[in-house]
Design a protein around this motif. Structure first.
Motif, PDB file in Angstrom:
ATOM      1  N   TYR A 142      12.460   3.377 -15.766  1.00  9.20           N
ATOM      2  CA  TYR A 142      11.136   2.830 -15.426  1.00  9.20           C
ATOM      3  C   TYR A 142      10.300   2.637 -16.694  1.00  9.20           C
ATOM      4  N   GLN A 143      11.004   2.532 -17.806  1.00  9.78           N
ATOM      5  CA  GLN A 143      10.375   2.565 -19.123  1.00  9.78           C
ATOM      6  C   GLN A 143       9.229   1.567 -19.288  1.00  9.78           C
ATOM      7  N   GLU A 144       9.482   0.331 -18.844  1.00  8.95           N
ATOM      8  CA  GLU A 144       8.508  -0.735 -19.093  1.00  8.95           C
ATOM      9  C   GLU A 144       7.159  -0.420 -18.442  1.00  8.95           C
ATOM     10  N   ILE A 145       7.207  -0.068 -17.183  1.00  8.06           N
ATOM     11  CA  ILE A 145       5.950   0.168 -16.460  1.00  8.06           C
ATOM     12  C   ILE A 145       5.303   1.481 -16.905  1.00  8.06           C
ATOM     13  N   ALA A 184      10.572   1.717  -4.120  1.00  4.86           N
ATOM     14  CA  ALA A 184       9.450   2.570  -3.719  1.00  4.86           C
ATOM     15  C   ALA A 184       8.806   3.228  -4.943  1.00  4.86           C
ATOM     16  N   TYR A 185       9.634   3.731  -5.854  1.00  3.22           N
ATOM     17  CA  TYR A 185       9.088   4.370  -7.062  1.00  3.22           C
ATOM     18  C   TYR A 185       8.349   3.339  -7.913  1.00  3.22           C
ATOM     19  N   LEU A 186       8.954   2.141  -8.034  1.00  2.00           N
ATOM     20  CA  LEU A 186       8.307   1.083  -8.819  1.00  2.00           C
ATOM     21  C   LEU A 186       6.966   0.684  -8.212  1.00  2.00           C
ATOM     22  N   ARG A 187       6.926   0.650  -6.898  1.00  2.00           N
ATOM     23  CA  ARG A 187       5.665   0.294  -6.226  1.00  2.00           C
ATOM     24  C   ARG A 187       4.588   1.349  -6.536  1.00  2.00           C
ATOM     25  N   TYR A 188       5.006   2.617  -6.561  1.00  2.00           N
ATOM     26  CA  TYR A 188       4.060   3.684  -6.910  1.00  2.00           C
ATOM     27  C   TYR A 188       3.512   3.477  -8.330  1.00  2.00           C
ATOM     28  N   PHE A 189       4.432   3.260  -9.281  1.00  2.00           N
ATOM     29  CA  PHE A 189       3.993   3.098 -10.677  1.00  2.00           C
ATOM     30  C   PHE A 189       3.119   1.844 -10.847  1.00  2.00           C
ATOM     31  N   THR A 190       3.451   0.771 -10.137  1.00  2.00           N
ATOM     32  CA  THR A 190       2.668  -0.468 -10.232  1.00  2.00           C
ATOM     33  C   THR A 190       1.244  -0.237  -9.726  1.00  2.00           C
ATOM     34  N   VAL A 237      -3.085   9.342  -7.920  1.00  2.00           N
ATOM     35  CA  VAL A 237      -2.734   8.403  -6.853  1.00  2.00           C
ATOM     36  C   VAL A 237      -1.934   9.145  -5.784  1.00  2.00           C
ATOM     37  N   HIS A 238      -2.533   9.257  -4.605  1.00  2.00           N
ATOM     38  CA  HIS A 238      -1.880   9.878  -3.444  1.00  2.00           C
ATOM     39  C   HIS A 238      -1.648   8.864  -2.331  1.00  2.00           C
ATOM     40  N   VAL A 239      -2.189   7.669  -2.503  1.00  2.00           N
ATOM     41  CA  VAL A 239      -2.083   6.653  -1.458  1.00  2.00           C
ATOM     42  C   VAL A 239      -1.721   5.311  -2.100  1.00  2.00           C
ATOM     43  N   VAL A 240      -0.669   4.709  -1.609  1.00  2.00           N
ATOM     44  CA  VAL A 240      -0.212   3.408  -2.090  1.00  2.00           C
ATOM     45  C   VAL A 240      -0.028   2.504  -0.874  1.00  2.00           C
TER      46      VAL A 240
END
Ligand code: HSO
Ligand code: ZN
Ligand code: ZN
Ligand code: ZN
Length: 266
Positions: free
Chosen positions: A172-175, A129-135, A107-110
């Motif tokens: 960020y364990q859950e995701i 921002a990090y959570l949005r990437y992982f989601t 993933v390079h684009v979010v």
């Protein structure tokens, strides 16, 4: 000697290195094999680069050079495929059109933004921002299966305002667990990408804790790649990565050939 399974050359928009230079350096570093994984990011947002490969030229040059250097190194044909939720069948259609040895899904684009650009972090906290990437990564790995390993799953922390200063698996364990479970369920591998060392993180992407968690959840497929775009970073910090992988409970790393895993002792 080890194999480097994540390499770019001038067939990637963001590299100017002729493929032959990458090959000659890989030989001089003593690698037994190498896999080119040029960037193919369909529908990359308009900007400096389009991240699309001239596939005919790529295939032709690689097969010529693979023959030329066959006595010195085994060269494999791969792609780093950019995952985005709206791409639908285009991804598997592309993958099925070429005789790849290896496909990395990255993933390079979010939300139409590359986390490489600072605008990705504007108007929200770093954690958001990090959570949005992982989601977004989770959505992609649920949706697609046309790749062999998931590339640099914490790519976003290379570029955040504080990089990995406030970043840990626990936060960020859950995701991250959900992402790893999907990979294990689908029998998709996890990449250990030593580019993290190059970016000064002091760890590969992903971190040791995440590699260990993948193992705990039953994951067995680990590929090793430097993500080098220039010769000097080929197989960068591989000794450190190998130590980490052993610490995490892995005894083998994987090399893909004709999309099938081959296991080598660490
Ligand atoms: N996708 C690249 C980072 C980059 N984005 C460079 C724009 N320019 C990772 O190799
Ligand atoms: Zn790149
Ligand atoms: Zn990448
Ligand atoms: Zn890459």
């Amino acid at each position: 000697m080890y194999s480097d399974s994540h390499l770019h050359s001038s067939f990637s928009s963001d590299s100017d290195t002729p493929m032959e230079e990458m090959i000659q350096t890989a030989i001089s570093k003593g690698l037994s094999s190498m896999c080119f994984t040029e960037h193919q990011d369909l529908d990359f947002p308009p900007g400096e680069f389009d991240f699309l490969v001239d596939m005919d030229a790529y295939q032709q040059t690689l097969s010529t050079l693979a023959k030329k250097y066959q006595e010195q190194i085994h060269i494999r044909f791969g792609i780093e495929l950019g995952l985005q939720p709206q791409l639908g069948n285009q991804l598997s259609d592309f993958v099925n059109s070429y005789p790849f040895d290896f496909v990395i899904g990255s993933v390079h684009v979010v939300d139409r933004l590359d986390p490489y650009e600072s605008v990705f972090y504007e108007n929200r906290s770093e954690k958001e921002a990090y959570l949005r990437y992982f989601t977004c990564l989770l959505e992609n790995v649920k949706k697609y299966s046309c790749f062999d390993v998931c590339g640099h799953i914490d790519y976003v922390v290379r570029y955040g305002p504080n990089k990995n200063l406030y970043y840990s698996y626990q936060n960020y364990q859950e995701i991250i667990d959900e992402i790893l479970r999907v990979l294990v369920d689908k029998n998709i591998g996890l990449e250990c990408n030593t580019g993290g060392f190059k970016y000064g993180l002091g760890h590969p992407n992903p971190t040791e804790e995440i590699l260990k968690r993948y193992r705990e959840l039953g994951g067995e497929i680990i590929t090793l790649g430097s993500d080098a775009h220039v010769p000097q970073y080929i197989a960068y910090e591989f000794e450190r990565a190998v130590d980490i992988l052993k610490q995490c409970g892995f005894s083998y790393y994987t090399v893909f050939e004709k999309r099938k895993p081959i296991f080598f002792p660490l």
